[in-house]
Enzyme design. Structure first.
Site, PDB file in Angstrom:
ATOM      1  N   HIS A 166       4.818   0.150  -0.151  1.00  0.00           N
ATOM      2  CA  HIS A 166       5.605  -0.683   0.761  1.00  0.00           C
ATOM      3  C   HIS A 166       4.723  -1.778   1.347  1.00  0.00           C
ATOM      4  O   HIS A 166       3.496  -1.738   1.233  1.00  0.00           O
ATOM      5  CB  HIS A 166       6.236   0.186   1.866  1.00  0.00           C
ATOM      6  CG  HIS A 166       5.237   1.010   2.639  1.00  0.00           C
ATOM      7  ND1 HIS A 166       4.622   2.125   2.119  1.00  0.00           N
ATOM      8  CD2 HIS A 166       4.734   0.866   3.889  1.00  0.00           C
ATOM      9  CE1 HIS A 166       3.796   2.635   3.014  1.00  0.00           C
ATOM     10  NE2 HIS A 166       3.831   1.886   4.098  1.00  0.00           N
ATOM     11  N   HIS A 208       0.843  -1.201   0.000  1.00  0.00           N
ATOM     12  CA  HIS A 208       0.000   0.000   0.000  1.00  0.00           C
ATOM     13  C   HIS A 208       0.875   1.246   0.000  1.00  0.00           C
ATOM     14  O   HIS A 208       2.079   1.155   0.240  1.00  0.00           O
ATOM     15  CB  HIS A 208      -0.893   0.029   1.260  1.00  0.00           C
ATOM     16  CG  HIS A 208      -0.091   0.175   2.528  1.00  0.00           C
ATOM     17  ND1 HIS A 208       0.598  -0.888   3.099  1.00  0.00           N
ATOM     18  CD2 HIS A 208       0.171   1.251   3.319  1.00  0.00           C
ATOM     19  CE1 HIS A 208       1.225  -0.470   4.182  1.00  0.00           C
ATOM     20  NE2 HIS A 208       0.990   0.821   4.344  1.00  0.00           N
ATOM     21  N   ASP A 234       0.885   5.115   1.992  1.00  0.00           N
ATOM     22  CA  ASP A 234       0.237   5.772   3.126  1.00  0.00           C
ATOM     23  C   ASP A 234      -0.482   7.028   2.612  1.00  0.00           C
ATOM     24  O   ASP A 234       0.090   7.797   1.839  1.00  0.00           O
ATOM     25  CB  ASP A 234       1.274   6.152   4.196  1.00  0.00           C
ATOM     26  CG  ASP A 234       1.917   4.919   4.840  1.00  0.00           C
ATOM     27  OD1 ASP A 234       1.340   3.816   4.726  1.00  0.00           O
ATOM     28  OD2 ASP A 234       2.996   5.061   5.457  1.00  0.00           O
ATOM     29  N   ARG A 268       8.499  -8.723  15.089  1.00  0.00           N
ATOM     30  CA  ARG A 268       8.822  -7.353  14.685  1.00  0.00           C
ATOM     31  C   ARG A 268       7.862  -6.401  15.384  1.00  0.00           C
ATOM     32  O   ARG A 268       6.653  -6.673  15.439  1.00  0.00           O
ATOM     33  CB  ARG A 268       8.675  -7.227  13.161  1.00  0.00           C
ATOM     34  CG  ARG A 268       8.812  -5.797  12.629  1.00  0.00           C
ATOM     35  CD  ARG A 268       8.710  -5.786  11.105  1.00  0.00           C
ATOM     36  NE  ARG A 268       8.554  -4.439  10.586  1.00  0.00           N
ATOM     37  CZ  ARG A 268       9.566  -3.651  10.248  1.00  0.00           C
ATOM     38  NH1 ARG A 268      10.805  -4.051  10.365  1.00  0.00           N
ATOM     39  NH2 ARG A 268       9.326  -2.429   9.792  1.00  0.00           N
TER      40      ARG A 268
HETATM   41  C1  LIG Z   1      -7.460  -1.305   4.313  1.00  0.00           C
HETATM   42  C2  LIG Z   1      -7.322  -0.163   4.895  1.00  0.00           C
HETATM   43  C3  LIG Z   1      -6.518   0.054   6.159  1.00  0.00           C
HETATM   44  C4  LIG Z   1      -6.233   1.517   6.115  1.00  0.00           C
HETATM   45  C5  LIG Z   1      -7.550   2.018   5.617  1.00  0.00           C
HETATM   46  C6  LIG Z   1      -7.780   1.139   4.396  1.00  0.00           C
HETATM   47  O1  LIG Z   1      -9.115   1.110   3.972  1.00  0.00           O
HETATM   48  C7  LIG Z   1      -6.851   1.629   3.266  1.00  0.00           C
HETATM   49  C8  LIG Z   1      -5.604   2.363   3.808  1.00  0.00           C
HETATM   50  C9  LIG Z   1      -5.068   1.764   5.101  1.00  0.00           C
HETATM   51  C10 LIG Z   1      -4.049   2.651   5.827  1.00  0.00           C
HETATM   52  C11 LIG Z   1      -2.592   2.403   5.423  1.00  0.00           C
HETATM   53  C12 LIG Z   1      -1.699   3.361   6.205  1.00  0.00           C
HETATM   54  C13 LIG Z   1      -2.046   3.405   7.694  1.00  0.00           C
HETATM   55  O2  LIG Z   1      -1.595   2.198   8.310  1.00  0.00           O
HETATM   56  C14 LIG Z   1      -3.568   3.547   7.909  1.00  0.00           C
HETATM   57  C15 LIG Z   1      -3.911   3.809   9.379  1.00  0.00           C
HETATM   58  C16 LIG Z   1      -4.109   4.599   7.002  1.00  0.00           C
HETATM   59  O3  LIG Z   1      -4.317   5.758   7.253  1.00  0.00           O
HETATM   60  O4  LIG Z   1      -4.391   4.048   5.763  1.00  0.00           O
HETATM   61  C17 LIG Z   1      -4.242   2.319   7.300  1.00  0.00           C
HETATM   62  C18 LIG Z   1      -5.774   2.208   7.416  1.00  0.00           C
HETATM   63  C19 LIG Z   1      -6.224   1.423   8.653  1.00  0.00           C
HETATM   64  O5  LIG Z   1      -5.552   0.475   9.075  1.00  0.00           O
HETATM   65  O6  LIG Z   1      -7.299   1.765   9.168  1.00  0.00           O
HETATM   66  O1  LIG Z   2       4.855  -2.173  10.387  1.00  0.00           O
HETATM   67  C1  LIG Z   2       5.577  -1.691   9.537  1.00  0.00           C
HETATM   68  O2  LIG Z   2       6.784  -1.798   9.561  1.00  0.00           O
HETATM   69  C2  LIG Z   2       4.945  -0.902   8.406  1.00  0.00           C
HETATM   70  C3  LIG Z   2       3.448  -0.915   8.484  1.00  0.00           C
HETATM   71  C4  LIG Z   2       2.795   0.070   7.579  1.00  0.00           C
HETATM   72  O3  LIG Z   2       3.240   0.300   6.496  1.00  0.00           O
HETATM   73  C5  LIG Z   2       1.580   0.756   8.044  1.00  0.00           C
HETATM   74  O4  LIG Z   2       1.134   0.482   9.181  1.00  0.00           O
HETATM   75  O5  LIG Z   2       1.059   1.591   7.285  1.00  0.00           O
HETATM   76 FE   LIG Z   3       2.273   2.005   5.552  1.00  0.00          FE
END
Ligand SMILES: C=C1C[C@]23C[C@@]1(O)CC[C@H]2[C@@]12CC[C@H](O)[C@@](C)(C(=O)O1)[C@H]2[C@@H]3C(=O)O
Ligand SMILES: O=C(O)CCC(=O)C(=O)O
Ligand SMILES: [Fe+2]
Length: 327
Positions: A257, A200, A202, A267
């Site tokens: 990543h 994904h 961020d 981890r």
């Molecule tokens: C599958 C999902 C988890 C996420 C929200 C989403 O619908 C798509 C983006 C995901 C992500 C990736 C980065 C961060 O870890 C996170 C908190 C974010 O802002 O976008 C997670 C979301 C989550 O885990 O709620």
């Molecule tokens: O846990 C990690 O090292 C990365 C996880 C990550 O990419 C995320 O939480 O968005």
């Molecule tokens: Fe991430």
């Protein structure tokens, strides 16, 4: 040993060769005043870099790490009372609301409300307060460092005022998130590599990641290869987020990543996702346009976030907001 419930479908994948180690992660030494051009180049070429000689006190890092490990070592039933992550709280295996799964348990927290901690008080007792203090100390130092980086980037891009980006993180309404991920070792008999956290980008402006010395993080290069990032518990790793990609009109790239689980060691990673206030318009900074059009349609962080939470992890979320549809 931490036991996670067996998820319905954790993704396995096989690789014909071992992932390439990435010894040449762009390295930024914050003690060197001439690092600004390297910083800009790393954001353009990779959207990712490693940061050394940072200002975050080691004690804040080790204290929070130890509090987090205490939490994750509680029985599953206790941890689950701090869940589900809706969107904040304890979660395991399920990531986000749309069916993504991974070999991970985690805590998702806001960065400025006290309300999350009520979820912990009943199971964690007095330790909840210690945990809250450790998160606060850590986050204030990491946020300050993230703002310094954004200000150096603004200098490098000749943007004025230099707090153009950092003020979004400093805003009291900043919609930032903090996440602690724990990837327990997995039984190798389950075959192949196991996805801890799927691929994904961020969505926010900038992500600041610190992990223990267990490998797992991989980044995707433009030529389509996944590269393993050697862990370093004394450094931070910085990701450009989708919003910064838009604010630089595509000059900086948000990095794709993922995390691959480790079969022998657990981890632990902690990530600060610096985001803007919900009402903020996410648009290219005018001086970066150099007469070009914006590559993106107009949107606010609220609109983007809504779309993010309707998406799967691997989706190209920014694609929906590009003026010329991504192929
Ligand atoms: C599958 C999902 C988890 C996420 C929200 C989403 O619908 C798509 C983006 C995901 C992500 C990736 C980065 C961060 O870890 C996170 C908190 C974010 O802002 O976008 C997670 C979301 C989550 O885990 O709620
Ligand atoms: O846990 C990690 O090292 C990365 C996880 C990550 O990419 C995320 O939480 O968005
Ligand atoms: Fe991430």
């Amino acid at each position: 040993m931490v036991l996670l419930p067996k998820p319905a479908a954790v993704q396995h994948f096989s690789t014909t060769s071992n992932p390439i180690l990435f010894p040449d992660v762009p390295l930024i030494d914050l003690s060197k005043p001439d690092c600004i051009s390297q910083l800009v180049k790393a954001c353009e070429d990779f959207g990712f870099f490693k940061l050394i000689n940072h200002s975050v006190p080691t004690q804040f890092i080790t204290q929070l790490e130890s509090e987090a490990l205490n939490f994750f070592s509680l029985p599953l039933s206790a941890k689950q009372t701090a869940g589900p992550p809706d969107p904040f709280g304890y979660g395991n295996n399920k990531i986000g609301p749309n069916g993504d799964v991974g070999w991970v348990e985690y805590l998702l927290l806001t960065t400025h409300t006290e309300s999350d901690y009520q979820k912990f008080a009943s199971i964690f007792g007095e330790a909840a307060e210690k945990f809250r203090c450790a998160v606060n100390d850590y986050l204030s130092a990491v946020k300050k460092m993230a703002c310094e980086i954004l200000e150096m980037l603004a200098d490098g891009l000749k943007i004025q005022p230099r707090n153009a980006f950092s003020k979004l993180l400093m805003d009291e309404k900043s919609d930032s998130v903090f996440r602690v991920n724990h990837y327990p070792p997995f039984e190798e008999s389950s075959g192949g590599n196991l996805i801890g956290f799927g691929a994904h980008t961020d969505p926010q402006i900038i992500s600041v990641l610190r992990s223990n010395n267990t490998s797992g993080l991989q980044i995707w290069l433009k030529d389509g290869k996944w590269i393993s990032v050697p862990p370093d518990q004394n450094s931070f790793f910085i990701n450009v987020g989708d919003s910064l990609q838009v604010m630089t009109n595509g000059r900086f790239k948000s990095v794709r990543h993922r995390v691959v689980a480790n079969s022998s060691k657990s981890r632990l990673s902690m990530i600060y996702f610096g985001g803007p206030p919900l009402s903020e318009k996410i648009a290219p900074w005018p001086s970066l346009m150099r007469g070009e059009d914006s590559l993106y349609k107009e949107f606010t962080w609220f609109e983007y976030k809504k779309s993010v939470y309707n998406s799967r992890l691997a989706d190209n979320r920014l694609g929906l907001f590009e003026k010329i549809a991504a192929s």
